[in-house]
Design an enzyme around this catalytic site. Sequence first.
Site, mmCIF file in Angstrom:
data_model
loop_
_atom_site.group_PDB
_atom_site.id
_atom_site.type_symbol
_atom_site.label_atom_id
_atom_site.label_comp_id
_atom_site.label_asym_id
_atom_site.label_seq_id
_atom_site.Cartn_x
_atom_site.Cartn_y
_atom_site.Cartn_z
ATOM 1 N N SER A 312 0.855 -1.179 0.000
ATOM 2 C CA SER A 312 0.000 0.000 0.000
ATOM 3 C C SER A 312 0.891 1.229 0.000
ATOM 4 C CB SER A 312 -0.904 -0.016 1.244
ATOM 5 O OG SER A 312 -1.732 1.120 1.287
ATOM 6 N N CYS A 313 0.310 2.373 -0.326
ATOM 7 C CA CYS A 313 1.081 3.626 -0.299
ATOM 8 C C CYS A 313 0.082 4.771 -0.251
ATOM 9 C CB CYS A 313 2.006 3.722 -1.511
ATOM 10 S SG CYS A 313 1.155 3.708 -3.109
ATOM 11 N N GLY A 314 0.338 5.849 -0.968
ATOM 12 C CA GLY A 314 -0.610 6.954 -0.996
ATOM 13 C C GLY A 314 -1.719 6.753 -2.005
ATOM 14 N N TRP A 341 -3.830 4.855 0.726
ATOM 15 C CA TRP A 341 -4.192 5.856 1.719
ATOM 16 C C TRP A 341 -5.154 6.915 1.182
ATOM 17 C CZ3 TRP A 341 -3.545 4.628 6.502
ATOM 18 C CH2 TRP A 341 -3.826 5.577 7.497
#
Length: 359
Positions: A312-314, A341
């Site tokens: 996952s990330c932004g 996110w």
Amino acid sequence: MQAVHSSKLACLVRSTLPHHKAVAAAGRAAFRRHRAVGVQAMSPPALPAVVTATWLKDNLSSVKVLDTSWYLPPMGRDARAEFRTCRIPCAQFWDIDGVCDPNTDLPHMLPSEEAFAAAADALSIGNDDAVVVYDGMGMFAAPRAWWTWKVFGHDRIAVLEGGLPAWKAVGADLDTSAVNEQQLNTATVAARAAAFSGSTKYKAILKREKVIPLQDMLKLVEPAAAAVAAGSPEPDVARQVVDARPAGRFRGVEPEPRPGLRLGHMPGAKNVPFMMVYEKSEMAGARLKPVDELEKVFEAAAVDVQQPIICSCGSGLTACVVALAAFEVSGQLAAVYDGSWSEWGAVDGAPIVSEPQDQ
């Protein structure tokens, strides 16, 4: 380095003539095997996940090349304008924000199987073609395109190590011929029209287990969220969640680049900032660290890449940088929480762990 003014016809000739020769040679070889031991099904040769600029220079006539550049607004760069200025010869443009799900406000979410296949058809890419993706930064957006092609079942896909800066560094030719808007939008237009275009030559089969939706993520972290709410130390989750955002954003002590999002991380997640998998932690002209050093990066974050992970990330982009690094170590394709996110930080009630702002 020499600028070249190649046309579509020149690219077609370069890509198809070697292919026809290879097909003819393969046919003769198959006939000989048939006489000896019977005909056996043949698979195209494997492609490594990462290739060098020298390799691409030597094999340019036998691969399809996609410029998949994408930049955050603070970077002050324009992927389309850069493609117009210069590109690897015969490269076509793949817009990450164009070949995506148009029915959501979340950034560059995966398209449907039909849309992806239509985009591949529009670029004359077949299921068995070798494809190399690159970007203008180094290895920033190209891993997202790599993971996208992988997750739709295209195994012969590679990322150009170091991107366009590496290509320029080896003195390879650049195409500086004029590019019109239609050429830039070829894949996007086809993807958006997929619902009306009927059947496709390219057959896309989404590996759904590698694309994790919000509800599955909520269920996954629920035990860890309950433990944190009860005052217990933050525990591991049943399936490793690896957050690729910088440490300050993961901890919730630095702001998110997208306004309105809450700060912190999912309960039980581990942090592997995507910059940590680059040599010298440098984004410009980025190259992945050697495998033994990547192993140490994951070990330091208590991540076992031999076991299933969800990245996952932004927005689902740099998650794929970490997914590529994990693939180099384990040979296993990581799953990605596509909403990342941008979704989690905007959902009321989604559990979050963050440090007090004064720490």
